[in-house]
Scaffold this motif. Structure first.
Motif, short mmCIF file in Angstrom:
data_model
loop_
_atom_site.label_atom_id
_atom_site.label_comp_id
_atom_site.label_asym_id
_atom_site.label_seq_id
_atom_site.Cartn_x
_atom_site.Cartn_y
_atom_site.Cartn_z
N HIS A 1 0.84 -1.18 0.00
CA HIS A 1 0.00 0.00 0.00
C HIS A 1 0.88 1.24 0.00
CE1 HIS A 1 -3.49 -2.55 0.81
NE2 HIS A 1 -2.76 -3.15 1.74
N PHE A 2 0.33 2.35 -0.46
CA PHE A 2 1.13 3.57 -0.65
C PHE A 2 1.83 4.00 0.63
CE2 PHE A 2 1.65 8.19 -0.82
CZ PHE A 2 2.36 8.32 -2.01
N ASN A 3 1.16 3.91 1.75
CA ASN A 3 1.73 4.42 3.00
C ASN A 3 2.51 3.38 3.80
OD1 ASN A 3 0.90 7.14 2.81
ND2 ASN A 3 -1.19 6.58 3.41
N ASP A 4 2.81 2.23 3.19
CA ASP A 4 3.62 1.23 3.89
C ASP A 4 5.04 1.70 4.12
OD1 ASP A 4 1.51 -0.47 3.97
OD2 ASP A 4 2.20 -1.80 2.38
N GLU A 5 5.49 2.66 3.33
CA GLU A 5 6.88 3.12 3.37
C GLU A 5 6.92 4.60 3.73
OE1 GLU A 5 10.63 1.85 0.62
OE2 GLU A 5 8.88 2.67 -0.40
N ARG A 6 7.82 4.97 4.64
CA ARG A 6 7.97 6.37 5.01
C ARG A 6 8.64 7.13 3.87
NH1 ARG A 6 11.70 6.88 8.47
NH2 ARG A 6 11.07 8.90 9.32
N ALA A 7 8.33 8.41 3.76
CA ALA A 7 8.83 9.23 2.66
C ALA A 7 10.37 9.24 2.57
CB ALA A 7 8.29 10.66 2.77
#
Length: 364
Positions: A5-11
């Motif tokens: 999912h898009f928010n699985d990884e921190r920026a």
């Protein structure tokens, strides 16, 4: 395949990974230089680590060369500094676990050589290949060939060695697992190896059972290469050669009286329509009771992420260099090809060798 999912990884992590990809040619070049200059070997053999000056002296390069390379390797997590707050020239460097795999793991070595010698230059033409359906990167080796396969025996070194090392590494050890499975499922006494390449499977099958007779059906260039190896093994009386261009053949061009029609990582050299055409050709040559046995490697049937990475990334070799139209199949697409060609799957076994799948099928 893991669902993400898009928010699985921190920026910040995503930005770092994005730039790791953007700078991948530099990182790859650093890893190859670490290998070629002997840095990996020197660090792997050291229990206490080495300074940049020691590495430079032992490798026969300047301190500058050692310094710029070690700093690049450090940022790519290949090496680490043993001590903190020590003058850079006096710091001792050791291999990380990643560096140790780069230094000692055979699969990693095979993949690195294949990438460097066979693929690196040609992959720069990937976009053109995707647009045209032609292996634009093959220009690296020939201005006239439409596929790499007739060129294999005449590729310059170290390209030829790296290609065959890659091809054999992923298939050599799986045959000894699959032949007993074939024996349990069939009482075969004859095998046709369609796309037999250099004869590795044919030799394995003939050694597995002294009563088995094998025929290799492949391009004339490949049959000529296999002939030498078969003669050297003293098996010329039990392994026959059937030179042909399988895409231009008819069932009458193939041998008769075959119990098992074998294809090992052959159909991934063709697009889906071509694969169906070849399967129909073989079906037309099959006699009642014969079976089709396919040894393939599918990215979506791998148990480990590393294996899936190797399969799906290396598919781009087919696109840019080998033929412009094929890939390591997605298993669902492959099953559709079998059905379209008039086959019914009898059994499927995953996890053989280094991630192979053995499919045994019969006429529907």
């Amino acid at each position: 395949m893991t669902v993400r999912h898009f928010n699985d990884e921190r920026a910040p992590e995503a930005l770092h990974k994005a730039n790791f990809i953007a700078l991948a040619p530099f990182i790859f070049a650093a890893a190859k230089a670490m290998r070629d200059l002997g840095f990996f070997r020197l660090l792997a053999d050291s229990d206490t680590g080495l300074t940049k000056r020691e590495l430079a002296d032992k490798a026969g390069v300047t301190f500058y060369a050692a310094s710029v390379l070690i700093d690049a390797a450090c940022r790519a997590d290949m090496v680490y500094r043993e001590e903190e707050n020590v003058n850079d020239a006096d710091s001792r460097w050791s291999l990380t676990k990643t560096g140790l795999y780069l230094a000692t793991d055979r699969m990693t070595e095979v993949n690195l050589n294949f990438s460097a010698d066979v693929c690196a230059e040609g992959l720069l033409s990937l976009t053109e290949s995707l647009r045209t359906g032609k292996p634009a990167g093959l220009r690296t080796f020939s201005e006239t060939a439409s596929t790499i396969y007739p060129l294999l025996e005449t590729l310059p070194e170290p390209v030829r060695k790296s290609w065959f090392d890659y091809d054999h590494f992923y298939s050599d050890h799986v045959f000894e697992e699959e032949l007993p499975i074939l024996r349990r499922e069939t009482s075969f006494r004859s095998v046709c190896d369609v796309g037999g390449n250099t004869g590795k499977f044919a030799l394995a099958a003939a050694s597995f059972d002294p009563e088995v007779k094998v025929t290799i059906a492949d391009l004339p260039e490949q049959c000529a290469a296999a002939k030498e190896k078969i003669a050297a093994a003293g098996l010329s009386k039990r392994i026959a050669l059937n030179p042909c261009d399988i895409l231009k053949s008819s069932p009458a061009d193939l041998p008769r009286g075959i119990d098992v029609w074998w294809m090992s990582q052959f159909l991934d050299c063709f697009n889906n329509d071509q694969a169906v055409r070849i399967l129909r050709l073989v079906r037309g040559a099959m006699e009642d009771g014969a079976v089709l046995a396919v040894n393939e490697i599918f990215g979506d049937r791998q148990k480990r992420d590393t294996a899936a990475l190797v399969v799906d990334e290396c598919s781009l070799y087919f696109t840019a260099i080998a033929n412009g139209v094929s890939r390591f199949f997605n298993s669902g697409e492959f099953m559709e090809c079998l059905a379209a060609a008039g086959f019914r799957v009898r059994s499927v076994r995953d996890g053989l060798g280094l991630g192979h799948t053995l499919i045994i099928a019969e006429k529907a």
